[in-house]
Structures are given as C-alpha cells and as structure tokens.
Design a protein around this motif. Structure first.
Motif, PDB file in Angstrom:
ATOM      1  N   ILE A  68       0.842  -1.205   0.000  1.00 47.39           N
ATOM      2  CA  ILE A  68       0.000   0.000   0.000  1.00 47.39           C
ATOM      3  C   ILE A  68       0.871   1.246   0.000  1.00 47.39           C
ATOM      4  N   PHE A  69       1.933   1.242   0.812  1.00 48.48           N
ATOM      5  CA  PHE A  69       2.822   2.406   0.832  1.00 48.48           C
ATOM      6  C   PHE A  69       3.442   2.628  -0.541  1.00 48.48           C
ATOM      7  N   PHE A  70       4.035   1.586  -1.120  1.00 44.24           N
ATOM      8  CA  PHE A  70       4.675   1.744  -2.423  1.00 44.24           C
ATOM      9  C   PHE A  70       3.688   2.264  -3.464  1.00 44.24           C
ATOM     10  N   LYS A  71       2.516   1.646  -3.527  1.00 45.16           N
ATOM     11  CA  LYS A  71       1.542   2.005  -4.567  1.00 45.16           C
ATOM     12  C   LYS A  71       1.073   3.439  -4.408  1.00 45.16           C
ATOM     13  N   ALA A  72       0.775   3.856  -3.167  1.00 49.17           N
ATOM     14  CA  ALA A  72       0.292   5.216  -2.941  1.00 49.17           C
ATOM     15  C   ALA A  72       1.392   6.242  -3.152  1.00 49.17           C
ATOM     16  N   ALA A  73       2.574   5.962  -2.631  1.00 55.52           N
ATOM     17  CA  ALA A  73       3.666   6.933  -2.710  1.00 55.52           C
ATOM     18  C   ALA A  73       4.166   7.132  -4.131  1.00 55.52           C
ATOM     19  N   GLU A  74       4.075   6.081  -4.948  1.00 53.73           N
ATOM     20  CA  GLU A  74       4.610   6.165  -6.306  1.00 53.73           C
ATOM     21  C   GLU A  74       3.587   6.632  -7.330  1.00 53.73           C
ATOM     22  N   SER A  75       2.370   6.936  -6.900  1.00 59.34           N
ATOM     23  CA  SER A  75       1.346   7.391  -7.832  1.00 59.34           C
ATOM     24  C   SER A  75       1.786   8.678  -8.521  1.00 59.34           C
ATOM     25  N   LYS A  76       1.539   8.748  -9.792  1.00 55.31           N
ATOM     26  CA  LYS A  76       1.929   9.924 -10.578  1.00 55.31           C
ATOM     27  C   LYS A  76       0.941  11.077 -10.430  1.00 55.31           C
ATOM     28  N   GLU A  77      -0.244  10.786  -9.895  1.00 60.14           N
ATOM     29  CA  GLU A  77      -1.251  11.826  -9.724  1.00 60.14           C
ATOM     30  C   GLU A  77      -1.443  12.107  -8.237  1.00 60.14           C
ATOM     31  N   ASN A  78      -2.114  13.196  -7.947  1.00 57.81           N
ATOM     32  CA  ASN A  78      -2.382  13.526  -6.544  1.00 57.81           C
ATOM     33  C   ASN A  78      -3.544  12.675  -6.045  1.00 57.81           C
ATOM     34  N   ILE A  79      -3.226  11.689  -5.239  1.00 58.54           N
ATOM     35  CA  ILE A  79      -4.273  10.774  -4.768  1.00 58.54           C
ATOM     36  C   ILE A  79      -4.713  11.102  -3.338  1.00 58.54           C
TER      37      ILE A  79
END
Length: 440
Positions: free
Chosen positions: A423-434
């Motif tokens: 979850i950390f990797f996926k959220a932190a690496e998102s290219k958009e403001n999530i």
C-alpha cells in the motif's frame, strides 16, 4: 508496480516472519492498560531502532514515532496504532490461556468473512486483536521498506509509524496531542493514514461518530416518608427517557454505508442517593452514535428540544444537557480535560487513495474487500477532523477484540506486513495527486 516488486515484498516479508512473531509476543506479554503504556512504548522504540528506522522518538505525552525516510521526494503516510488496551477482566474466562502469556497454538478460528472455520496458528492474549498484532505488522512493514532501500531501490516519500497513548477511553487524547502539538513542533505532517484497528485484511472505510451526553434532571429533596413535599427527579426523568426511546431514536437518520445513527441510555444515577431522601438530581448518561452530517451540537439540540417541550408542559420539569468531559493523564504526567466527542467519517471506495490500496492488495494476490467499523477509532481525528484520506487495514479480527478469546492469526500477520508495504509503495509512487481531502 511490477510483478517482480510484489514478489520481492513477499520474499522480504517472509524473511522477517520469525522476528515479527517474536515481537508480537513481546507486545502481548507487556501490560499496557490505558495510562500505563511506558513499558510497551519502550518496546516499540527498541524494535524500530533495531530495525534501522531513520528517526525514532517519544513525545512529551508518551506517544512514539518511527520514520523511514525515502531517498526521493514524496508523500508522508502515517501508519497508526494505539499502545493501550482494556483490562483482561476475570482470568477464569480465558479458558486456560494467560492473557499476558502470548501462547502460540493451533486453533480453529474464523476466516476473513466469518463464514467458516479454519485450522491455523494463532497467538493468544489481551490486545492480540486490539491492536498489538496490527501494530507489529505496521512496524515490520517499515522494515521491509528499509530492506528495499538497502538493496538500491528508490523509495518515494516517508513511512511513519505512530503509536499513541490512551485510545481506549475514546477521547483521542493521544492522537490529538501527536498531530496538533508534536507534529507542529517538529515540522512534521502527513498526507494519509492507515489504521491498524481490526479489519480482517479488508480495507475499512469509515465508522460512526460517538458523543457522550450527560442529562441532569432536577427536583427537590424531601424526607422519604413524605415524598409529596419534594419533587422526585427520577420520576421527572421518566417522560424524557420515554421520548428519547420512542420518538428521537426512531427518527434518527441512516447512512447507506455506516448504518443508522443511534442513541442509548446506558447509566442512570441519582443524588443524594440515600434511601430516606427523595432525589433532587437524576443523571442520565447517553451514548449517541452519529453519522456524517451530524455533529455533537446538532445531536445536543435534538435533546434540548425535548427538554424544552417537557418544560412547557410541566412547570416543575427542569433539566439540562451537556457533552461529557474527562480528565486524562498520560504515563508522562501530561493532563488534558477532553470532550467525549468523536467525529463520524467515511471515505469512498472510489477515492484515489483507496483505489491505490486495493490495487496494491490485488498485486499481492490478496482478495480486496471493504468494510466499516461498528466501533470508533482515532481515525475520527485524521479523517473526521483533518479530512485526510484514511483507511483501516489489519490482520486482526474485530469479533475477538475485548474478549477473553483475544487472538491473532500468524498467517494474517505476515499478509498484513506484505499489504502495508505494498500500500505504501503504490500510494507513494502514484503519478497523480491521490491524497484529496475527504468530503461527504
């Protein structure tokens, strides 16, 4: 994220399995009833320092913080657990388990959806399911990130574990102090929060709020042998109680995800409280569960309206209502008088942060399911007040919390380490403001 990354998360998490189980045992073996969390706080600090967290500290209230710093700019995601637990109660109810024994055995336990029993290894003891199992999984998710960084991977943003004091009294005093005072003093902030409260590896997306009211109905004392000379406050409270039950409760609103708002009279006391004296005060302690759109003030106004109606009908009826407060003192001697008011909140399953979390679990091969807590949590601060994206994700199962059957599945512990890291990797690496603020 590539399939190789997901497989690496599983491999590294598996490497830590023995240490993870041992740490969970140590936490359970260490009593930390609310206001006495020092020994368990020491354990958290020592474990994070051993694992190589970049910054570890204890604030003046006794909360603990550990930070794994990324090597690239990015968001700060807080993984939060509370360090306190409720009393184990009567040891005779534990059916042969020591509530502080952290005994491991093979047991028959509910599956994720409570639809069947499975035979698995479990760790037994008070707070195994609220929340020491979940906390251990969060701490070791940070260790997985450290190992990735050591292997040369880029880590965007900061992983922050926070262990707070005094969640169980339900005033959020530890979390409020941490976010509003400690973070500000240290120049810290957070973009989203993952709670370790029991979720059975599902993504939990909200809960109702909780307000405690004290209604005082007034009368006049007289000798018990001559009740006609006084005004019995208990008798005066009866029509108020009836209206709360028969008129207000049925009229309360319903939220599609969180369910119905509720009101419950849970304690009745009177004063002076002597057999030979007609009581001049009757105190009613009210548990009011709120849904988004309701506040403590709007809920109070509903009760005040009933009081006003009864006052207009009966010249002898007098009553008032207020939000209850409590004086809380931490193990470091910090004191707060706090209102018994926790905000409701929810986050849409379509919110970008939730979608990132669900994609992370899918990548690991974990089933993605959603849920909502019946009880309140410190997420009332992060989501209900700060409106920061917040979810629950945990190996612990809600049905065992606060019971003498308290336990956590070891297979779920390992899955939760994997899930938290992903979850950390996926959220932190998102290219958009999530990390959009919550709205409802």
């Amino acid at each position: 994220m590539s399939n190789a990354r997901f497989e690496a998360i599983k491999t590294i998490s598996s490497f830590y399995k023995g240490d993870l189980v041992e740490f969970t045992e140590k936490l359970i073996q260490t009593s930390s009833i609310s206001g006495t969390e020092k020994a368990v706080a020491d354990l958290y600090i020592a474990e994070m320092e051993k694992l190589g967290y970049d910054e570890v500290f204890r604030d003046d209230m006794g909360n603990v913080v550990g930070i794994v710093k990324g090597n690239e700019e990015g968001p700060s995601i807080m993984y939060n657990s509370h360090m306190d637990h409720v009393s184990p109660g009567d040891y005779a109810n534990w059916e042969g388990y020591d509530p502080y024994g952290a005994q491991i055995d093979i047991c028959e336990i509910d599956n994720q959806d409570k639809t069947a029993k499975e035979i698995v290894e479990c760790i037994h003891g008070r707070a195994a399911s609220d929340v020491k199992g979940g906390a251990a999984a969060q701490v070791y998710a940070g260790a997985v990130l450290i190992k990735f960084r050591e292997k040369g991977y880029k880590i965007r943003g900061n992983f922050m574990f926070t262990g707070v004091v005094q969640e169980e009294p339900a005033e959020m005093v530890g979390m409020l102090h941490l976010v509003d005072k400690t973070f500000k003093e240290k120049g810290l902030d957070y973009d989203a929060m993952v709670s370790s409260e029991a979720s059975s590896l599902k993504l939990y997306c909200g809960h109702r709020g909780r307000v405690e009211f004290l209604i005082t109905v007034y009368g006049r004392t007289s000798h018990g042998s001559a009740p006609w000379l006084g005004i019995n406050s208990i008798y005066k409270a009866i029509p108020l109680i009836t209206k709360l039950k028969d008129e207000l409760y049925p009229s309360l609103p319903v939220d599609e995800q969180l369910g119905k708002a509720s009101i419950s009279l849970n304690i009745i006391e009177c004063s002076p409280g002597a057999l030979s004296i007609v009581p001049d005060k009757c105190m009613l302690s009210i548990d009011r569960r709120t849904i988004p759109g309701e506040t403590a003030e709007s809920a109070k106004e509903q009760i005040q309206k009933i009081i006003d109606e009864l006052s207009a009908q009966d010249s002898e009826f007098r009553a008032d209502v207020r939000v209850k407060t409590a004086l809380e003192k931490s193990y470091t001697e910090v004191e707060y008088e706090v209102a018994k008011d926790m905000a409701p909140w929810k986050i849409s399953t379509d919110h970008p942060f939730v979608k990132a979390a669900s994609e992370a679990l899918e990548g690991l091969g974990q089933p993605v399911k959603y849920g909502y807590w019946d009880f309140g949590t410190d997420a009332s601060k992060t989501a209900g007040i700060d409106r920061k994206p917040t979810i629950g994700y945990s190996p612990m199962q809600e049905q065992y919390a606060h019971t003498p059957y308290d336990k956590v599945r070891i297979d779920y512990l390992l899955k939760a380490v994997e899930g938290n890291a992903a979850i950390f990797f996926k959220a932190a690496e998102s290219k958009e403001n999530i990390f959009m603020p919550l709205e409802w």
